[in-house]
Design an enzyme around this catalytic site. Structure first.
Site, PDB file in Angstrom:
ATOM      1  N   PRO A   2       0.816  -1.213   0.000  1.00  0.00           N
ATOM      2  CA  PRO A   2       0.000   0.000   0.000  1.00  0.00           C
ATOM      3  C   PRO A   2       0.854   1.269   0.000  1.00  0.00           C
ATOM      4  CG  PRO A   2      -0.919  -1.560   1.530  1.00  0.00           C
ATOM      5  CD  PRO A   2       0.382  -2.129   1.060  1.00  0.00           C
ATOM      6  N   GLU A   3       0.740   2.038  -1.068  1.00  0.00           N
ATOM      7  CA  GLU A   3       1.341   3.359  -1.132  1.00  0.00           C
ATOM      8  C   GLU A   3       0.179   4.353  -1.047  1.00  0.00           C
ATOM      9  OE1 GLU A   3       4.205   3.663  -4.380  1.00  0.00           O
ATOM     10  OE2 GLU A   3       4.392   1.488  -4.455  1.00  0.00           O
ATOM     11  N   LYS A  59       1.136   7.348   4.037  1.00  0.00           N
ATOM     12  CA  LYS A  59       0.639   5.967   3.940  1.00  0.00           C
ATOM     13  C   LYS A  59      -0.027   5.518   5.239  1.00  0.00           C
ATOM     14  CE  LYS A  59       4.645   4.949   1.006  1.00  0.00           C
ATOM     15  NZ  LYS A  59       5.856   4.134   0.855  1.00  0.00           N
ATOM     16  N   ARG A 266      15.475  -4.184  -4.051  1.00  0.00           N
ATOM     17  CA  ARG A 266      14.197  -3.778  -4.614  1.00  0.00           C
ATOM     18  C   ARG A 266      14.350  -3.590  -6.117  1.00  0.00           C
ATOM     19  NH1 ARG A 266      11.725  -0.129   0.182  1.00  0.00           N
ATOM     20  NH2 ARG A 266      12.479  -1.768   1.529  1.00  0.00           N
TER      21      ARG A 266
END
Length: 282
Positions: A2-3, A59, A266
């Site tokens: 979730p951003e 967030k 990442r």
DNA sequence: CGGTTACCCTGGATGC
DNA sequence: TGCATCCAGGGTAACC
């Protein structure tokens, strides 16, 4: 995962269910997620309160209780999600809000238990906590404030955009989309961007995030759903994330997936042609 | 002190 | 089939 767009979607979905409603029993199923207080205290403080409104800060989800009687702050981090629909307790339920005079239950679930739940006695305390770990919200920051903040660091632009203390709300997926829309290589030095590039970047932050909010965010597996259990639609139309080897929507060259400097572990997706490491001569 | 890396956690995908 | 390994990445702590 979730951003900002996913958390904004959660908040919009929670409002009709919680805003103005009287909470019944609030139950913490997993003390691991709770910070700064114990389960019994948290449950006692929250149960029976009326919800005034639901806000978002970067967030984070803020459940603000009436008459400044407390704020519940939830950070979904990677796998946190709210569910309204299932009548029975879903898998990985960590927190339950029952509502007075209704069978409605709001579940907070978190498969990987990376999320955090905190209690603040007042809205002022909650705001202080937000300000301590977050810069301005990515949807609200001005062009000049963003430019000023990027001037302060010699880091690459991508990890800087993802630094919540610089601006709050951008994570790995939207950083790649924003940098593509800005035609900036992810390893460009943040402090060395030219005014025209800062203009493009600031415009892209707002444009990409607004588009993602319209699409109700991104779902790439079962972890993120809207509060109604629906998939977000952003990844059906996005340009870069998860599209290694497929053609860049602008120039047709293959999209590259790399681990960039300052962001080990990442994935970064970008177009080497549209996002050159240095400014091309005009 | 600023920049970088390790680690937290679990489930699903992949590899042998 | 089953077990081991890797990967996802938001955020913080520890490191250099």
């Amino acid at each position: 995962m979730p951003e900002l767009p996913e958390v904004e979607t959660m908040v919009r979905g929670l409002r009709p269910a919680l805003a103005g409603r009287l909470l019944g029993t609030v139950k913490v199923h997993d003390p691991f997620l709770l910070e700064g207080t114990n389960c019994a205290t948290f449950e006692h403080l929250a149960s029976g309160r009326k919800v005034e409104r639901i806000d978002r800060s970067g967030k984070w989800v803020l459940i603000i209780l009436e008459a400044d009687s407390g704020v519940i702050v939830i950070q979904p981090r990677m796998t946190g999600a709210f569910w309204l629909v299932p009548p029975d307790r879903p898998e990985h339920a960590r927190l339950t809000f029952r509502l007075q005079g209704s069978d409605q239950v709001v579940w907070y679930c978190d498969a990987r238990r990376l999320g955090k739940i905190r209690w603040h006695d007042t809205l002022g305390d909650a705001r202080v906590a937000c300000a301590r770990s977050q810069g301005p919200d990515a949807l609200e920051i001005s062009r000049d404030d963003l430019a000023h903040r990027l001037k302060q660091t010699s880091r690459s632009i991508k990890p800087t955009l993802m630094d919540q203390k610089v601006l709050a709300g951008i994570g790995n997926i939207y950083a790649d989309e924003i940098l593509f829309a800005s035609r900036l290589h992810p390893e460009r030095v943040a402090s060395q961007l030219k005014p025209a590039e800062l203009d493009r970047l600031h415009a892209a932050v707002g444009e990409v995030l607004h588009r993602a909010v319209e699409a109700e965010g991104s779902s790439f597996d079962a972890h993120y759903r809207t509060v109604l259990g629906l998939e977000g639609g952003f990844l059906a139309t996005n340009a870069m994330y998860g599209r290694a080897g497929r053609p860049c929507p602008h120039c047709g060259n293959p999209i590259v997936r790399e681990h960039i400097r300052g962001l080990i572990g990442r994935s970064t997706y970008y177009c080497p042609r549209c996002q050159p490491p240095r400014v091309r001569r005009a």
